[in-house]
Enzyme design. Structure first.
Site, PDB file in Angstrom:
ATOM      1  N   GLU A  26       0.943  -1.187   0.125  1.00 27.44           N
ATOM      2  CA  GLU A  26      -0.001   0.004   0.250  1.00 27.44           C
ATOM      3  C   GLU A  26       0.822   1.128  -0.052  1.00 27.44           C
ATOM      4  OE1 GLU A  26      -1.569   1.736   3.282  1.00 27.44           O
ATOM      5  OE2 GLU A  26      -1.104   0.008   4.686  1.00 27.44           O
ATOM      6  N   LYS A  87      -5.195  11.004   0.814  1.00 25.74           N
ATOM      7  CA  LYS A  87      -5.391   9.442   1.364  1.00 25.74           C
ATOM      8  C   LYS A  87      -6.744   9.057   0.775  1.00 25.74           C
ATOM      9  CE  LYS A  87      -6.713   7.510   5.863  1.00 25.74           C
ATOM     10  NZ  LYS A  87      -7.091   7.867   7.437  1.00 25.74           N
ATOM     11  N   VAL A 107      -5.496   0.537   3.121  1.00 28.46           N
ATOM     12  CA  VAL A 107      -5.705  -1.018   3.242  1.00 28.46           C
ATOM     13  C   VAL A 107      -6.890  -1.376   2.117  1.00 28.46           C
ATOM     14  CG1 VAL A 107      -6.251  -3.091   4.190  1.00 28.46           C
ATOM     15  CG2 VAL A 107      -4.362  -1.597   5.080  1.00 28.46           C
ATOM     16  N   SER A 141     -13.290   2.030  10.178  1.00 24.70           N
ATOM     17  CA  SER A 141     -12.555   2.114   8.896  1.00 24.70           C
ATOM     18  C   SER A 141     -13.238   1.410   7.930  1.00 24.70           C
ATOM     19  CB  SER A 141     -11.044   1.542   9.156  1.00 24.70           C
ATOM     20  OG  SER A 141     -10.364   1.460   8.061  1.00 24.70           O
ATOM     21  N   ALA A 142     -13.090   1.742   6.525  1.00 28.68           N
ATOM     22  CA  ALA A 142     -13.582   0.950   5.500  1.00 28.68           C
ATOM     23  C   ALA A 142     -12.849  -0.305   5.278  1.00 28.68           C
ATOM     24  CB  ALA A 142     -13.448   1.920   4.456  1.00 28.68           C
ATOM     25  N   ASP A 143     -11.677  -0.385   5.829  1.00 31.52           N
ATOM     26  CA  ASP A 143     -10.796  -1.467   5.521  1.00 31.52           C
ATOM     27  C   ASP A 143     -11.564  -2.862   6.086  1.00 31.52           C
ATOM     28  OD1 ASP A 143      -8.736   0.428   5.084  1.00 31.52           O
ATOM     29  OD2 ASP A 143      -7.546  -0.033   6.805  1.00 31.52           O
ATOM     30  N   LYS A 160      -2.993  -1.381  15.870  1.00 31.86           N
ATOM     31  CA  LYS A 160      -2.601  -0.655  17.028  1.00 31.86           C
ATOM     32  C   LYS A 160      -3.935  -0.512  18.022  1.00 31.86           C
ATOM     33  CE  LYS A 160       0.679   2.519  14.819  1.00 31.86           C
ATOM     34  NZ  LYS A 160       0.646   2.393  13.385  1.00 31.86           N
TER      35      LYS A 160
HETATM   36  N1  PSU Z   1      -2.580   1.808  10.515  1.00 26.97           N
HETATM   37  C1  PSU Z   1      -1.339   1.801  10.715  1.00 26.97           C
HETATM   38  N2  PSU Z   1      -0.490   2.394   9.914  1.00 26.97           N
HETATM   39  C2  PSU Z   1      -0.998   2.818   8.817  1.00 26.97           C
HETATM   40  C3  PSU Z   1      -2.692   2.968   8.774  1.00 26.97           C
HETATM   41  C4  PSU Z   1      -3.136   2.360   9.576  1.00 26.97           C
HETATM   42  O1  PSU Z   1      -0.662   1.460  11.819  1.00 26.97           O
HETATM   43  O2  PSU Z   1      -0.492   3.610   7.832  1.00 26.97           O
HETATM   44  C5  PSU Z   1      -3.279   3.541   7.403  1.00 26.97           C
HETATM   45  C6  PSU Z   1      -3.506   2.267   6.387  1.00 26.97           C
HETATM   46  O3  PSU Z   1      -3.387   2.783   5.326  1.00 26.97           O
HETATM   47  C7  PSU Z   1      -5.046   2.033   6.622  1.00 26.97           C
HETATM   48  C8  PSU Z   1      -5.520   3.561   7.086  1.00 26.97           C
HETATM   49  O4  PSU Z   1      -5.635   1.491   5.775  1.00 26.97           O
HETATM   50  O5  PSU Z   1      -4.488   4.134   7.728  1.00 26.97           O
HETATM   51  C9  PSU Z   1      -6.853   3.416   7.668  1.00 26.97           C
HETATM   52  O6  PSU Z   1      -7.242   4.722   8.045  1.00 26.97           O
HETATM   53  P1  PSU Z   1      -8.856   4.990   8.486  1.00 26.97           P
HETATM   54  O7  PSU Z   1      -9.006   4.561   9.792  1.00 26.97           O
HETATM   55  O8  PSU Z   1      -9.223   6.456   8.183  1.00 26.97           O
HETATM   56  O9  PSU Z   1      -9.752   3.943   7.394  1.00 26.97           O
HETATM   57 MN    MN Z   2     -12.246   6.378  10.179  1.00 26.83          MN
END
Ligand code: PSU
Ligand code: MN
Length: 305
Positions: A26, A87, A107, A141-143, A160
């Site tokens: 990524e 992002k 992700v 997260s959308a992940d 984390k």
């Molecule tokens: N967690 C980490 N390092 C990162 C990310 C998450 O420890 O770099 C990044 C990844 O790209 C993940 C994104 O897909 O943050 C998630 O962001 P959000 O919570 O806004 O979906």
């Molecule tokens: Mn979010």
């Protein structure tokens, strides 16, 4: 149709067509997860590690509106240096494309582009998840939704504890996403190998993992798999130090009213600042370790196909 948007690096394309192992990587980790120049150095070294372990690397991003699968070194350098790279998660893709902008893929969006290119295995640091306090904020997260729907396995070092790990596991269970511990019974917590939460399955070898992935997708059980690979012992952080930094970062985010897509990058940057770079060293090492394991799994999967 798709060719109008998607540009697959010729080496990657050939490897996919010939059924050889490929590992997706990524780019939000490059543009928003680490400072320059460590971000670029790490991204380039990760590609080398994938190669040393027998697979072809494909770093994924959106450049000037093109969906790119397999960046060149110059493109990685550009992405790591340039300010204002957006992002880009699932919802953002059409707008970044239509406006011809640069987008760093999360992700979720890396899984989408990997899947378009026929890549099954993806290595990163940590996935997004259910944030602490999501009962009120709905910050999930959308992940996780992508893992529910897209057929790509993600090798990570767990998540984390800026997230609520228990709720993240519940969400994944509801959506049928297996969480596998690679050589561990416990979900790793990114900087540390232990979180206090169990995994669904412990798998000790890339061969066994490849067999389970093949079965899942042969059976059309759509969706991804979280392969949680603990940070090597020698690079683990002191849990008290890291947990303290995370608590402080969360408090500060709350005070400043940081929300939405800014939340994760803010917390990551804050934790890094509070640990004076120690967390960055651990972060780099765990990504290297994930790249190695992902290449080994991709290799075994290509033998089964
Ligand atoms: N967690 C980490 N390092 C990162 C990310 C998450 O420890 O770099 C990044 C990844 O790209 C993940 C994104 O897909 O943050 C998630 O962001 P959000 O919570 O806004 O979906
Ligand atoms: Mn979010």
């Amino acid at each position: 149709m798709l060719e109008q948007y998607l540009e697959i690096n010729p080496e990657v394309k050939k490897a996919v067509e010939e059924g050889r192992p490929v590992v997706a990587l990524e780019s939000t980790i490059i543009s928003h997860g680490m400072p320059y120049p460590q971000n670029v150095q790490t991204a380039i070294r990760v590609e080398e590690i994938v190669r040393e372990n027998g697979a072809v690397p494909a770093t994924i991003a959106i450049l000037k509106g093109k969906l790119k699968v397999g960046l060149t070194e110059d493109e990685i350098e550009y992405l790591g240096k340039t300010k204002g790279v957006v992002k880009t998660s699932r919802r953002d893709i059409p707008f970044i494309v239509a406006k011809g902008l640069d987008g760093a893929t999360t992700v979720a969006s890396t899984m989408i582009l990997a899947s378009m290119a026929g890549i099954k295995i993806f290595a990163t640091g940590g996935i997004g998840g259910v944030h602490r306090g999501a009962q009120e904020t709905f910050d999930i997260s959308a992940d996780l939704e992508e893992l529910a729907n897209t057929n790509v396995a993600v090798v990570c070092a767990g998540a984390k504890s800026i997230l609520d790990l228990g709720l993240t596991l519940e969400y994944l269970e509801t959506h049928g996403v297996p969480v596998v511990g690679f050589g561990t019974d416990e979900l790793p917590a990114f900087y540390t190998s232990k979180s206090g939460f169990g995994v669904d399955y412990r798998v000790d070898t890339p061969v066994q993992l490849a067999a389970a992935l093949k079965a899942k997708w042969d059976l059309n059980l759509k969706g991804g798999v979280v392969i949680a690979n603990p940070i090597p012992k020698e690079f683990e952080m002191d849990p008290a130090v890291i947990n303290n930094a995370i608590e402080t970062a969360l408090r500060e985010a709350e005070e400043k009213g940081i929300r939405g897509k800014e939340s994760t990058p803010f917390l990551l940057a804050k934790v890094k600042e509070l640990t004076e770079g120690a967390s960055l060293d651990s972060n780099i090492q765990l990504v290297f370790n994930n790249a190695k394991v992902a290449a080994q799994i991709a290799t075994e999967l290509s033998r089964l196909a």
